[in-house]
Design an enzyme around this catalytic site. Sequence first.
Site, PDB file in Angstrom:
ATOM      1  N   MET A   1       0.921  -1.290  -0.001  1.00 36.60           N
ATOM      2  CA  MET A   1      -0.182  -0.017   0.093  1.00 36.60           C
ATOM      3  C   MET A   1       0.854   1.403  -0.074  1.00 36.60           C
ATOM      4  SD  MET A   1      -3.373  -0.663   1.817  1.00 36.60           S
ATOM      5  CE  MET A   1      -2.708  -0.275   3.611  1.00 36.60           C
TER       6      MET A   1
ATOM      7  N   GLN B   1      -2.557 -12.113   7.684  1.00 39.20           N
ATOM      8  CA  GLN B   1      -2.606 -11.871   6.223  1.00 39.20           C
ATOM      9  C   GLN B   1      -1.935 -12.854   5.297  1.00 39.20           C
ATOM     10  OE1 GLN B   1      -1.968  -7.795   4.408  1.00 39.20           O
ATOM     11  NE2 GLN B   1      -0.281  -8.719   4.021  1.00 39.20           N
TER      12      GLN B   1
ATOM     13  N   HIS C   1       9.214  -3.606   3.309  1.00 39.03           N
ATOM     14  CA  HIS C   1       9.074  -3.681   2.049  1.00 39.03           C
ATOM     15  C   HIS C   1      10.333  -3.882   1.278  1.00 39.03           C
ATOM     16  CE1 HIS C   1       5.497  -0.865   3.185  1.00 39.03           C
ATOM     17  NE2 HIS C   1       4.838  -2.240   2.776  1.00 39.03           N
TER      18      HIS C   1
ATOM     19  N   SER D   1       6.530  -0.489  10.412  1.00 40.55           N
ATOM     20  CA  SER D   1       5.146  -0.419   9.902  1.00 40.55           C
ATOM     21  C   SER D   1       5.311   1.050   9.180  1.00 40.55           C
ATOM     22  CB  SER D   1       4.037  -0.796  10.895  1.00 40.55           C
ATOM     23  OG  SER D   1       3.020  -0.415  10.596  1.00 40.55           O
TER      24      SER D   1
ATOM     25  N   VAL E   1      10.979  -6.917   9.958  1.00 40.14           N
ATOM     26  CA  VAL E   1      12.050  -6.376   9.948  1.00 40.14           C
ATOM     27  C   VAL E   1      11.605  -5.137  11.093  1.00 40.14           C
ATOM     28  CG1 VAL E   1      13.661  -4.246   8.889  1.00 40.14           C
ATOM     29  CG2 VAL E   1      12.656  -6.321   7.662  1.00 40.14           C
TER      30      VAL E   1
ATOM     31  N   ASP F   1       2.152  -9.145   9.116  1.00 37.74           N
ATOM     32  CA  ASP F   1       0.824  -9.522   8.979  1.00 37.74           C
ATOM     33  C   ASP F   1       0.789 -10.938   9.090  1.00 37.74           C
ATOM     34  OD1 ASP F   1      -0.331  -6.551   8.527  1.00 37.74           O
ATOM     35  OD2 ASP F   1       1.416  -6.485   7.269  1.00 37.74           O
TER      36      ASP F   1
END
Lengths: 279, 279
Positions: B30, B153, B37, B185, B176, B150
């Site tokens: 997102m 998820q 990421h 986050s 991480v 997550d």
Amino acid sequence: MKVIKTVSELQKIAFKHLKNGDEIGLVPTMGALHQGHESLILKSKKNDDVTIVSIFVNPAQFGPNEDYLKYPRPTTKDLQLCKKNHVDYVFMPTLNEMFPNNHKTFVEVPDLQNIMCGKFRPTHFRGVATVVVKLLNISYACNAYFGMKDFQQFKLIETIVKDLNFKTKVISCPIVREKSGLAISSRNLYLSTQEKEISSKISKILKEALRDFKNKNLSYLKKTTVNKLNKIPHIKIDYVDIVNFKDLSFADKDTKKAVLAVAVWIGKTRLIDNIIMTK
Amino acid sequence: MKVIKTVSELQKIAFKHLKNGDEIGLVPTMGALHQGHESLILKSKKNDDVTIVSIFVNPAQFGPNEDYLKYPRPTTKDLQLCKKNHVDYVFMPTLNEMFPNNHKTFVEVPDLQNIMCGKFRPTHFRGVATVVVKLLNISYACNAYFGMKDFQQFKLIETIVKDLNFKTKVISCPIVREKSGLAISSRNLYLSTQEKEISSKISKILKEALRDFKNKNLSYLKKTTVNKLNKIPHIKIDYVDIVNFKDLSFADKDTKKAVLAVAVWIGKTRLIDNIIMTK
């Protein structure tokens, strides 16, 4: 013609075809193949380099009190029909291959699955939706073929394919009818000779409505259709709906292309039929 | 690096790569990209011939009173991070491109979506499930990468991919953490300096539980974790759960591999964290 029993084998073969640049056609069925299915196979044979017919009686689309166990499974005859039509692959997975015990995922289209047939078969369309998504992923289908008798199913799948960005084209074929007008269905096998005869009246009543579509208002059309159907002996109507061809919303006076869809019981057999009406 | 805005363009490019025999990696995000990421991108760059990063703040996974509108969207910075890491394609669709007004289809995993975070965010996981299925179909991903922060998820997507017969491999990367131990986050951007400092205690409490996993019973472990968390100022606990790593069912004394997962509010920011515990 090759009969394939496992997901992994079909997926491997289909992927090879895809990489070769072959156009893959999928005809998803529950077996008990008839001329309706045959018309889908023929269309795929004409359009595609490779035709896959899946035969799987999908428990997820039967309700707890429905005919899952007694649904016809004439495997030898089905394979003969596929062979005669030069189908390339018949996919006949076991229940455990498609829905192992720990299966947890469902595809849902609430707006389309809780109306018409969905009102009477509350888990039916999520069963259809889920199995079709699985079959698309297993077969890498470029084209998938569905009969218009299950008009709601066709629109549901068209919607899913668009919404979930499958590149598959969803192709419909017209309803195939017996000489009497009765829409051909695997469930016609349940009908007695007498029941079959009286069932043929359904399509005649739909045709009369089509004739009146341009001149009469929709509530009159619906009411007269209900009244005529109710005169058929041993009939019980589940619903008579006139919906928008585009999105299954209720049709109104401005609707240019509508579908008159009915579901009825003749004795212990549930039949559906519909007719497309354009202004 | 190419930035792609439309579904059809990415689908066309990705399909070409697939036919070429390229392994395609997808990192769905997102945006508001951080080192978490980045670890996913680096893993894809190592594994795959082509790396696609999708950046889409998905409204379907936010509840009506959640932070959809204020969710950070630092596009320039995100693109810089992608470029630095030699991402091949960044997919940045508009809302209308992903969810046009007439979108009707949802992917659901009721067993996994109504527990843990799902209890507090009832439509969250169907939003995640639906967008991920779309992204897999758009990107033809061979590998899709998700962070373990997550965890629910990750298990949800693993389940969907298996159940719906996607050929994609779902690959996880470890959480991480900042030097303080705080799980990185995008929502950490909301925290004040003071809140950030106290938030770092969460991971310390999880580590203490890990130490005790072999010797203490689970209800003791859960109770002490709750008690310790409750001592953090300005905290409100959504849940503390100890679940089976395999299927998110409640862990019991025979569970060899469990996950202690927590969701808490620090002021107005919701944070999640977890730790894997093996016997």
